[in-house]
Design a protein around this motif. Structure first.
Motif, PDB file in Angstrom:
ATOM      1  N   PHE A  71       6.413  -4.342   5.251  1.00  0.00           N
ATOM      2  CA  PHE A  71       5.333  -3.527   5.183  1.00  0.00           C
ATOM      3  C   PHE A  71       4.800  -3.628   7.036  1.00  0.00           C
ATOM      4  O   PHE A  71       4.585  -2.583   7.226  1.00  0.00           O
ATOM      5  N   SER A  76       8.195   0.895  -1.476  1.00  0.00           N
ATOM      6  CA  SER A  76       6.886   0.233  -1.859  1.00  0.00           C
ATOM      7  C   SER A  76       6.900  -0.253  -0.537  1.00  0.00           C
ATOM      8  O   SER A  76       6.076   0.383  -0.116  1.00  0.00           O
ATOM      9  N   HIS A  77       7.636  -1.033   0.300  1.00  0.00           N
ATOM     10  CA  HIS A  77       7.461  -1.160   1.330  1.00  0.00           C
ATOM     11  C   HIS A  77       7.310  -0.385   2.639  1.00  0.00           C
ATOM     12  O   HIS A  77       6.486  -0.382   3.223  1.00  0.00           O
ATOM     13  N   GLN A  99       6.606   2.564   1.726  1.00  0.00           N
ATOM     14  CA  GLN A  99       5.187   3.432   1.636  1.00  0.00           C
ATOM     15  C   GLN A  99       4.488   3.043   2.372  1.00  0.00           C
ATOM     16  O   GLN A  99       2.888   3.332   2.602  1.00  0.00           O
ATOM     17  N   LYS A 100       3.889   1.729   1.780  1.00  0.00           N
ATOM     18  CA  LYS A 100       3.055   0.458   2.445  1.00  0.00           C
ATOM     19  C   LYS A 100       2.757   0.792   3.741  1.00  0.00           C
ATOM     20  O   LYS A 100       1.853   0.840   4.993  1.00  0.00           O
ATOM     21  N   GLY A 120       1.775   3.974   5.187  1.00  0.00           N
ATOM     22  CA  GLY A 120       0.157   4.151   5.298  1.00  0.00           C
ATOM     23  C   GLY A 120      -1.486   3.443   6.536  1.00  0.00           C
ATOM     24  O   GLY A 120      -1.593   3.754   6.777  1.00  0.00           O
ATOM     25  N   LEU A 121      -0.063   2.388   6.332  1.00  0.00           N
ATOM     26  CA  LEU A 121      -0.751   1.646   7.777  1.00  0.00           C
ATOM     27  C   LEU A 121      -0.478   2.283   9.042  1.00  0.00           C
ATOM     28  O   LEU A 121      -1.420   1.730  10.148  1.00  0.00           O
ATOM     29  N   TRP A 143       4.725   2.174  -4.666  1.00  0.00           N
ATOM     30  CA  TRP A 143       3.530   1.803  -4.110  1.00  0.00           C
ATOM     31  C   TRP A 143       2.212   1.868  -5.874  1.00  0.00           C
ATOM     32  O   TRP A 143       2.251   3.431  -5.231  1.00  0.00           O
ATOM     33  N   ASN A 170      -0.695   0.989  -5.825  1.00  0.00           N
ATOM     34  CA  ASN A 170      -1.972   1.047  -5.723  1.00  0.00           C
ATOM     35  C   ASN A 170      -2.301   2.332  -4.296  1.00  0.00           C
ATOM     36  O   ASN A 170      -3.474   2.871  -4.227  1.00  0.00           O
ATOM     37  N   ARG A 171      -1.644   3.126  -4.291  1.00  0.00           N
ATOM     38  CA  ARG A 171      -1.085   3.554  -2.821  1.00  0.00           C
ATOM     39  C   ARG A 171      -2.494   4.881  -3.445  1.00  0.00           C
ATOM     40  O   ARG A 171      -2.654   5.818  -1.765  1.00  0.00           O
ATOM     41  N   TYR A 198      -6.069   3.786  -1.632  1.00  0.00           N
ATOM     42  CA  TYR A 198      -5.708   4.596   0.209  1.00  0.00           C
ATOM     43  C   TYR A 198      -5.558   5.184   0.738  1.00  0.00           C
ATOM     44  O   TYR A 198      -5.843   5.496   2.047  1.00  0.00           O
TER      45      TYR A 198
END
Length: 530
Positions: A44, A276-277, A279-280, A283-284, A503, A505-506, A509
């Protein structure tokens, strides 16, 4: 010309190249998956850095600061409001792409509609990159480096000749990078350059405000916040370059397209090792976009106090950097600007090659029962990148003759290519009974309508509102055509090439990012510092 700035520029640029070479030396690019998708092995952090740096090219440094100098901070709406679009892409678009095993956006359209739609969209993408994206990236980088260094002034070169040389320098370097290293090398260099970008964002306010205050940092900050306050306003009025209302119409459409359907951006997201990676990483990148007004746009504000009547307003960013920063920081800034230009150029080149090889050339070989070995496809992809680079380098310098502001020029031309693709993808997501015939009709209808309304009729409507209106008309056109094909029904075929668990806990965040987005608009408004 400061010797220290040149030395630091060369050292930092060389360091980035060395790190990328070390990280990729054990993995020779021998397959299309490695050349175009880094073998779906990016975490990610690499995905987020690549997404951000692929987006932040020299165009933002040059175009946005020019807009702030000539107008106000309303131009930051492009980046700040894109956070909402990016979160929607992470939540809804990326799962579809990973679930269907799509390698390119046209590849997904080939699955959703048919192969002729896939070919048509591939050609539109390639035209967009060759005509708009790649030349503009080269031009923006050339303007920035010429303004900061003007390397060729001792030889008596004119500004126009400087631009030509810098365009070719960036283009040849970027082409070599992409051809030899593939997406993995691009992604790693992007991650390293993200650190440099953050360093500039922290350092410039100190040096810029200190210069503005004649050695007094607080005095410089006070001048920025108390004089020329109209430039601090990000809430655009009806006569500003970016009216507030456009955030909810054409700008939202273009942002949603860019982050969820633009091939060279989506390709970075699809290089992740799992959903998941990916989506993270998105988000980053969102966090990075919220920091951009403080990292990228403050030079434009400082420029409004230093220069009253610039003849070439596109030079405001490099002039501010050259006049306010110490030599080592000028070198770092130039290295990051060059890296950002090369990064976006590389990503565009890599995606152009992906589109051509996987969506046009490989099917053409298969149709003629010719063998399409991985070695041959990689060779063809690299050769195509060299050809496209040459076309971009020849055309880029002529952007100097554009009558509109540089950033406005980019967005207006980009709208003609991106919104028709956005329309057929979105309608395809939502309506399962829309057939391939409707998609092709919609694209042709939009492009012809766009040319007619923008270049034949003189309609007094902001181009972003015009894009939204044409999106609605094109959608109705597609749904109308669908009525003549009542038997058509699309069924999604699922592939699991990577881990598809989202992910967990998205949402927490994502909520913080939305709050941050709203807060920035309030900060740069009459309720805040403006």
């Amino acid at each position: 010309m400061n010797v220290l700035s040149i030395v630091s520029f060369l050292l930092i640029t060389g360091l980035v190249a060395v790190i990328s070479a070390i990280k990729t030396r054990k993995k020779k690019v021998q397959t299309t998956s490695g050349l175009f998708f880094a073998d779906h092995n990016n975490n990610f952090f690499i995905v987020g850095g690549a997404l951000l740096l692929s987006n932040i090219s020299a165009n933002q440094f040059i175009g946005e600061n020019e807009s702030i100098y000539t107008n106000n901070m309303s131009v930051i709406a492009w980046g700040v409001s894109s956070v909402l679009a990016m979160l929607l892409v992470a939540e809804f678009f990326l799962p579809i792409y990973f679930r269907t095993g799509a390698m390119t956006i046209p590849d997904y359209l080939g699955k959703r509609y048919d192969q002729s739609t896939k070919r048509l969209v591939s050609i539109i993408f390639l035209c967009s990159y060759i005509v708009n994206l790649l030349p503009a990236v080269l031009y923006g980088g050339a303007v920035a480096l010429t303004g900061m260094f003007n390397f060729l002034s001792p030889f008596g070169f004119s500004y126009w000749q400087n631009i030509w040389v810098m365009v070719w320098l960036i283009g040849l370097t970027g082409c070599a990078y992409s051809v030899l290293g593939g997406l993995r090398a691009i992604s790693i260099s992007d991650t390293v350059l993200s650190v440099g970008l953050l360093t500039i964002g922290i350092a410039f306010p100190y040096f810029g405000f200190k210069f503005l205050g004649n050695g007094d940092w607080f005095k410089g900050l006070h001048i920025l916040l108390s004089e020329n306050k109209e430039h601090l306003n990000a809430i655009g009025g009806p006569h500003d370059e970016i009216p507030l209302s456009t955030i909810f119409t054409g700008m939202f459409i273009m942002n949603l397209y860019y982050w969820g359907m633009e091939q060279f951006i989506v390709q970075q997201a699809l290089s992740a090792k799992s959903l998941s990676h990916s989506q993270k990483g998105m988000g980053l990148a969102c966090l990075g976009k919220l920091l951009c007004p403080f990292i990228i746009n403050i030079p434009g504000l400082v420029g409004t106090h230093l220069y009253k009547n610039l003849e070439n307003t596109a030079e405001v960013f490099p002039l501010v950097i050259k006049d306010t920063m110490p030599g080592i920081m000028i070198g770092l800034t130039a290295a990051v600007v060059l890296g950002a230009a090369i990064s976006t150029f590389n990503a565009g080149l890599n995606s152009s090659s992906t589109l051509f090889v996987l969506n046009l050339y490989k099917p053409w070989l298969e149709k003629r029962n010719k063998e399409a070995t991985e070695k041959h496809l990689v060779y063809t992809g690299r050769k195509f990148e060299i050809i496209v680079s040459g076309l971009a380098m020849f055309s880029a310098p002529f952007i100097i003759f554009s009558k509109a502001g540089f950033y406005t020029y980019l967005q207006q031309l980009g709208g003609m290519f991106c919104v028709p693709i956005f329309t057929i993808i979105l309608i395809g997501f939502v309506f399962k009974k829309v057939p391939p015939q409707a998609a092709k009709t919609g694209m042709i209808f939009f492009i012809l309508s766009y040319i007619f309304f923008n270049y034949v009729l003189d309609i007094k409507l902001h181009y972003l509102h015009m894009l939204a209106l044409l999106f609605i008309l094109t959608s109705f056109c597609m749904l109308l055509v669908s009525r003549y094909y009542p038997a058509y029904q699309y069924t999604e075929i699922k592939f699991e090439t990577v881990e598809l668990s989202p992910w967990k806990n998205r949402y927490w965040y994502f909520a913080l990012l939305i709050i941050g987005m709203i807060s920035i608009f309030i900060l740069f408004s009459k309720w805040g510092i403006a």
